[in-house]
Every structure is written in C-alpha cells, then in structure tokens.
Write an enzyme that holds these catalytic residues in place. Structure first.
Site, PDB file in Angstrom:
ATOM      1  N   ARG A   1      99.469 -15.026 -21.431  1.00 11.39           N
ATOM      2  CA  ARG A   1     100.750 -14.559 -20.898  1.00 11.39           C
ATOM      3  C   ARG A   1     101.004 -15.095 -19.488  1.00 11.39           C
ATOM      4  O   ARG A   1     102.113 -14.978 -18.964  1.00 11.39           O
ATOM      5  CB  ARG A   1     100.785 -13.025 -20.892  1.00 11.39           C
ATOM      6  CG  ARG A   1      99.725 -12.373 -20.028  1.00 11.39           C
ATOM      7  CD  ARG A   1      99.812 -10.839 -20.131  1.00 11.39           C
ATOM      8  NE  ARG A   1      98.757 -10.193 -19.345  1.00 11.39           N
ATOM      9  CZ  ARG A   1      97.549  -9.924 -19.789  1.00 11.39           C
ATOM     10  NH1 ARG A   1      97.211 -10.273 -21.018  1.00 11.39           N
ATOM     11  NH2 ARG A   1      96.661  -9.320 -19.022  1.00 11.39           N
ATOM     12  N   TYR A   2      99.957 -15.657 -18.870  1.00 11.72           N
ATOM     13  CA  TYR A   2     100.108 -16.172 -17.514  1.00 11.72           C
ATOM     14  C   TYR A   2     100.282 -17.683 -17.462  1.00 11.72           C
ATOM     15  O   TYR A   2     100.798 -18.213 -16.481  1.00 11.72           O
ATOM     16  CB  TYR A   2      98.888 -15.788 -16.661  1.00 11.72           C
ATOM     17  CG  TYR A   2      98.693 -14.315 -16.495  1.00 11.72           C
ATOM     18  CD1 TYR A   2      99.659 -13.519 -15.874  1.00 11.72           C
ATOM     19  CD2 TYR A   2      97.540 -13.697 -16.971  1.00 11.72           C
ATOM     20  CE1 TYR A   2      99.468 -12.157 -15.725  1.00 11.72           C
ATOM     21  CE2 TYR A   2      97.343 -12.330 -16.828  1.00 11.72           C
ATOM     22  CZ  TYR A   2      98.314 -11.573 -16.215  1.00 11.72           C
ATOM     23  OH  TYR A   2      98.140 -10.226 -16.062  1.00 11.72           O
ATOM     24  N   THR A   3      99.790 -18.408 -18.460  1.00 12.01           N
ATOM     25  CA  THR A   3      99.815 -19.870 -18.408  1.00 12.01           C
ATOM     26  C   THR A   3     101.018 -20.425 -19.169  1.00 12.01           C
ATOM     27  O   THR A   3     101.620 -19.743 -20.007  1.00 12.01           O
ATOM     28  CB  THR A   3      98.526 -20.451 -19.014  1.00 12.01           C
ATOM     29  OG1 THR A   3      98.420 -20.041 -20.382  1.00 12.01           O
ATOM     30  CG2 THR A   3      97.302 -19.962 -18.253  1.00 12.01           C
TER      31      THR A   3
END
Length: 767
Positions: free
Chosen positions: A125-127
C-alpha cells in the site's frame, strides 16, 4: 467411490491405493514444476512473473506512464490471472524491481523495495510501480499474433501462454526455484554477450559450446564481483548445465599517510551482503560456545586469534552513492595486503560458490537441464516462430487493408455511378457488388464512408497508402518465403535491441586460486600424545622423554606421533573412517589435552585405530580383521569435513587394524614382504607389490581365514627373518625368531600354522 477416483480410473471400478497415490503425486509435482517454479526457455519467465508483466501492460503501466500503487497492481493480478496469495504475487513483483537481484529489472519500483542487506520491501500500500523500458523486449509484440492466449482460471479473461521475448531473457536475468524433485539456479548474463552468441549461432548452427563461450565467457551478476573459476571449469558448466562458479568480492587498497593503508570492498558476490559479512566477523572475533559445549573449541580460539591479530576495525560506509563500501583497517601497515585480503575471503562470505543448474521448461513443455547451446538454439527456434507469426499477422492485416482500399479506389474512380446506384437502389449493397464487382466487405465499407473521403485530395492519399501497402505486402511475402531474409531480419532487430539496452559487463572474469589460509605458525617439530581413552595433547619437539607424562586415573599412553606443525594429522577409527585435524588445533601445555570427539564428529561405536601424519605420497597398509586390505596414500586419507570420510569398507563385526606405514620403495623392492598373523596363530608372507594402491574400498584378500579366525597383526619385513611376540601362560612375553621363507606363499592363502605354546600378540622386524 469418489468422482476423482473414478476419473483417475478411467471408468474402472478398482485401483490400488499405491497407484492412485503415485498418479496424484505426479500430477501435483508437474503442476508445481510448470505452474510455479521453473522459467520458460522462450521468455525466461515463471507463470507469476509473466502474469505480472502482462497485467501491468494491460493497465497501461508502461515506461513513462504515471505509476500506481503496488496494491492495485497486485489486486489486478490476483483478480484476473493468478488466484494465489497476495504475498506471493507481491514478493515476485518486488524481486523483479530489485536492481541488486535482477541484472535487468523489469519493474520500475518507487518507494522501499528492499535492500541488498536483506531488508524487506515496504507494504504494497506504500509502494508504486510501472514497467521499465527493457520490459518492452518482452511485451512490445504481444498483440501482433505472436503468441497463443488461453482462458484464465475462471474463463473470464485471456492470458498469454508465453511472452514474445526479443532476446533470451532466461539467460539475461536468470532464475532460482525449487520444484518437486527439480530445482533451478540460472545465473544472470550480459545482454550484449548473449545477443552476440545468439546471432553467431543463428548464422552458424554448427557452433559448439566452446565456440559460443567466446561470446559468453561467464555469468554477469547484478552486483558485479570477480569470477575466479578456471576457463576449463566454466566450459564444463556450460556443456553440462550444472556446476558452481567461484566468486569473490572486488576490492581496492587505499593508501593512507605514513605508510598506512586500508582495504575497501566495493562489490560483493551474489547472495551475500555487507551485514552478513559484518555478522560473520563478529561471530568469529567474539565467538560463543557451540551447542552442548561449555567452552570454546580450539578451532574457535585459533580463528579468533587469527582475525584479531590482523584486523583492527571494520565498518560499513555504504550509501546512495556507494551501494557497497566495506572498510577494513589492518592492525599494522606492515601486514601484507594480499595476505590480509585472502584471510578475510577465506574466513567470510567475501568469497564463495554460486550454484549453477540450468533447468527450465523447454519448447516441448517438459522440464530439462540444458547446456548453453541448447538454450540458445531453443530460444532461436522460439524467436523464429514468433517472428514468423508476427509477419503473417501483419501480412493478413495489410491484405485486408489493401482489399478495403481497392474497393474505395473503384468507388473514387466511379463516384457518380456509385452515388446513382446508392440513391436509386432499395438494397444498395448487393447492387453495388453486382455493378462494380465488389466483395461484401468492400461494399459495406463504401456504404460506411463519408463523402468527404472521396474528395480529390483524399484520392491522392488513397493511391499513396495503397501503393505503400502493396510494397509492404511484397516485402512481407518475400521475407516469409526466404529463410535467409527472415534470419537477417531477426539479427537486425537483435542488434537494434542490443544497441538500445546493452551495457558493459559488471563481473570481472579472471582465473585465480581459491582463497585459503596460509600457515600462521612456524614449521616446527611437534609430538602428539594419545591416551587409551582418546584424549590427545601436543608437546613441542621430537625425541621427548615421556616417562613423567601424567594421565587421568585409569588412563594411559596409547600412541606417540612425531610430526610437523604444518602437516595435517589424520585420525583413523577402527570402523574404516578417517578424520583430519590441524596440529595447531591440538592443545599443548601440561594438561590432559582434549577428547578427540571435540575435534571431529566421531561416528557411533568406533574406536581409535591410529594417528597418522606424513607427506601426501606416504603409503599405508589399510587392513581389516576380515583379511582384506589395500595400500592408500596419506593424501587420500585427508578429509575436509569434520564428519570425515569412509576409506575402508568393512563387513559387520570387522575392525580396522592400525595402519602400517610403508616406504614407496616397498612396492618395487623384491625383498619387501608383508608378514600377516591371525588369532589362530597362522602366518603368511607375500610381496608388497602384489597389493593395489587405492583411495578407498575393501581391497584384495590378504589372507584366507577359517570361520571364527581374524587377522590380528601385520608387519613389513625386508630381511630374511622376523620376530613373533608370544605371551606365555603366566603372562611372560618372549620373542621367537622365524624365517620369512618358511611361511611365504601366495596372497590370499591361509598360511602356515605356528606350532608354539602361548598366544601370538604381535610381529616385528628382526634386529
């Protein structure tokens, strides 16, 4: 009976459970092999990687597009093509984005995608991610009729069976995987080198592996490094498809003021990292007792002293500008830099083996281990097939377009008549077809076009497009009909791709000797003392007076061995196994020493036969109580692992006699005789030259034995007489001088029965 069993039976009513289990396991194994673990020789991708690339292209995530969250990509992959866990898809996606893992990353990852030190990637969900430019080598021809498509797992979408790779990606990025009964370890290679090799093989199919190695000398790892494996061994790897490559770190010696220096490591071998190296050094310079031990072993103490005497400091200075920068500072500037570097490599992962196992799915859809030529040849066959399909697909499109334009040209030339027919007809399509000889497709197109497309200016464009398409169709037909032209086209495309994506080799290929520790002690005489209960110690010098040597209660002297500090010491057990220890590992001083079991991993139920030392060419007679034996070289007794190695094969209940040293001349001197004695007091003598020199085995029959008898002693005799040691009824020991000629016979005979009172407990040479 279940439906699955019934299907497996093919309608039969009975099936042995073993046969069903075998069939079911084979189906599972092949599913793992084909569906997960092994790459395809055509595009070099595993199924999950292929689905990731295709899904990202389908989402428009080509190079230059705005990246999207990795979670969105993973969701697309799982929902459409890969019904497995999200972790498996994301892990594969992360690996494809790591420039320290893949030689040519296929995904451009934005965010934390892990590090070479083993740090994991951030959550999906961050990359963010998109494709790299080089991914076009796999995807640019996907919609040109080059590959087959099959329904996805639920039949809602279609996915490609393989990707139309423009270069041999299976070699460029390599692969690693474990299947059921199969494993693959394909190292990465340089794009330019592999491309040139493929072109050479396409031009000259008769080239052998050794010829192709002029273009592909060795793997080319993402992190660089230095391959020290010999050209001969590399050739064997590429010819067989299996082996290992020895790779060491690349370093430089940085000169400092006042004669000082330090060693800077800038490239590491594959599968290691700066943190692993630091951890290894910490473990060796600050060791902990091994499991089940209360104190450090002598080997641990020696290693600790070795490193602390050489190494002052080590630190990791890696950063964004320097992906790898390990700094090693020596204790003194007077230390030889090469000795310093080789010691570090021998003791840490700065040098190690990289396995090579070229197993992949072939064009026949079967897993196999392939050599370099087979891989390139199968890929070329695949490339020829995809290019042929691409040309035919394009020719079909061109011919369809020509057909449409020819109809428009008829309409353009007869515009007034066409308009009149359309205006006056109730069914214009069949009337147009009848009036102007048009096909249904052409008539349909004329009815669908706007009148402005029949203007004079549009007519010129129509004529030009039609001429260009006819020229292209002629070119496509000529290429499809000429295999040489087709090969030239493939070569031109490969050369263009090499010019666009090729880069210099990163990994140095230069043969060198394996890093090994040099002797850190002087070459000095040493005496080893072995007790009956297996305790061993060392004393400096030779010809020592050991009369005052103390032992533990109930123990005593068993063997004294004189050797050198730089010579290996071999311990032979009475079950036929040999173990090697370093003389420097054996403690000295006035103590009781250490048990042999603390220096080697002793096999259960074995006792000590003898300690041995000498030069590699020193000979020993290895004889078992069962009457069989052979001659072995000392060098063949040396083992590199603590568990030792089996040298003498013994039958159940047999024991190995203490090995008998033999001078090399004994094999050729006619007067050299082996005298053997059994428990039943049978004696036999025969020439030493009748025996074989072997590295291991059971050997030849030395003496025939009656049931219940056993070989008890052996001695080398080079004089006419020898001595038998006989113990009388009251324990008194006497010597009997015997003639060799009286007991000499052929090897393997039962020998002569010695008619004496008392028991025979040993043999010796006559003084």
């Amino acid at each position: 009976m279940s439906e699955h069993l019934s299907a497996a039976l093919g309608g039969e009513d009975t099936l042995l459970l073993g046969e069903y289990a075998e069939r079911a396991y084979l189906e599972y194994a092949m599913s793992v092999v084909k569906g997960r673990a092994l790459p395809d020789v055509g595009d070099g991708q595993k199924p999950v990687q292929r689905r990731i690339l295709y899904a990202m292209r389908d989402m428009g995530l080509v190079h230059g597009a705005k990246p999207v969250k990795s979670a969105r990509v993973v969701g697309e992959i799982l929902g459409k093509y890969h019904p497995h866990g999200d972790a498996s898809a994301y892990d594969a996606m992360v690996r494809m984005a790591q420039d320290f893992t893949l030689r040519y990353p296929l995904i451009d990852g934005i965010g934390n995608f892990g590090s070479r030190d083993g740090d994991g990637a951030a959550a999906m969900r961050y990359t963010e991610a998109r494709l790299t430019p080089i991914a076009e080598l796999l995807l640019s021809e996907i919609n040109m009729g080059t590959v087959d498509f099959v329904p996805n797992y639920d039949g809602a979408f279609e996915e490609p069976v393989s990707l139309p790779a423009r270069l041999p990606m299976v070699l460029l990025n390599g692969a690693s995987g474990i299947a059921v009964g199969l494993a693959t370890e394909i190292p990465s290679h340089n794009l330019n080198e592999v491309g040139r090799a493929a072109i050479a093989l396409l031009e000259q199919p008769q080239l052998a592996v050794v010829d192709l190695m002029q273009y592909v000398p060795a793997p080319d790892f993402a992190g660089g490094g230095h391959i020290i494996t010999s050209a001969k061994d590399l050739r064997q790897i590429y010819e067989t498809g299996k082996g290992s490559v020895r790779v060491r770190a690349r370093y430089e010696i940085e000169k400092l003021a006042r004669g000082q220096w330090r060693l800077i490591v800038t490239e590491l071998p594959p599968h290691t990292s700066a943190q692993k190296i630091l951890a290894e050094i910490e473990e060796q310079t600050n060791p902990k007792p091994k499991a089940g031990k209360k104190q450090l072993s002598q080997e641990q103490l020696n290693t600790k002293k070795l490193l602390l005497d050489l190494l002052e400091k080590v630190r990791d200075e890696s950063d964004g500008a320097h992906p790898v920068r390990l700094v090693f500072e020596p204790k003194s500037g007077r230390i030889d830099p090469e000795v310093f570097a080789h010691t570090l490599m021998a003791q840490t992962g700065l040098e190690g083996n990289v396995p090579v196992n070229l197993v992949m799915m072939g064009l026949d859809n079967r897993p196999a281990q392939k050599n370099l030529k087979t891989i390139l040849q199968e890929w070329l066959d695949y490339r020829i097939r995809t290019v042929t399909r691409r040309l035919r697909h394009r020719l079909s499109q061109v011919e369809k377009r020509i057909h449409i334009l020819e109809g428009r040209m008829i309409a353009f030339l007869h515009i007034d008549d066409v308009i009149r027919v359309i205006r006056e007809s109730d069914e214009p399509k069949p009337d147009l077809m009848a009036a102007f000889g048009l096909t249904e497709i052409q008539a349909e197109d004329i009815l669908d076009i706007r009148l402005r497309q029949l203007a004079r200016l549009e007519g010129f464009k129509l004529e030009k497009e039609l001429a260009d398409l006819r020229e292209e169709a002629g070119y496509l037909n000529s290429v499809l009909g000429d295999e040489n032209e087709k090969r030239r086209l493939i070569i031109q495309e490969m050369q263009a791709d090499m010019q666009q994506f090729g880069d210099p080799r990163r990994t140095l290929v230069e043969e060198a000797s394996r890093a090994a520790l040099t002797h850190t002690t002087a070459d000095e005489p040493v005496t080893l003392i072995l007790s009956h209960k297996g305790w061993i110690r060392s004393r400096a010098g030779h010809n020592l007076d050991l009369s005052q040597t103390a032992f533990k209660e109930g123990d005593g002297l068993r063997q004294v061995l004189e050797g050198r500090t730089v010579q290996p010491v071999v311990v032979v057990d009475d079950l036929g196994r040999s173990y090697t220890v370093d003389a420097a590992e054996i403690p000295g001083g006035r103590g009781d020493g250490v048990p042999l079991a603390s220096l080697v991993e002793w096999q259960s139920g074995a006792g000590v036969a003898a300690l041995l030392t000498g030069t590699p060419e020193q000979l020993f007679l290895m004889a078992g109580s069962g009457g069989y034996g052979f001659i072995v070289k000392f060098g063949d007794l040396i083992s590199r692992i603590k568990t030792g190695k089996e040298v003498v094969k013994l039958e159940a209940g047999e024991r190995l006699l203490p090995p008998l040293p033999l001078p090399p001349s004994a094999l050729i001197r006619p007067e050299s005789r082996l005298v053997l004695a059994t428990a039943e007091k049978r004696l036999l003598a025969f020439a030493v030259g009748e025996l074989k020199v072997m590295a291991k085995g059971r050997g030849l029959q030395l003496i025939g034995l009656n049931e219940g008898d056993r070989l008890q002693a052996a001695v080398l005799v080079e004089t006419p007489e020898f001595v038998a040691h006989i113990t009388g009824k009251r324990g008194a020991v006497r010597q009997e001088r015997l003639r060799v000629a009286d007991i000499e016979n052929k090897r393997g005979r039962k020998g002569r029965l010695l008619d004496i009172s008392g028991s025979l407990n040993g043999l010796g040479e006559a003084s």
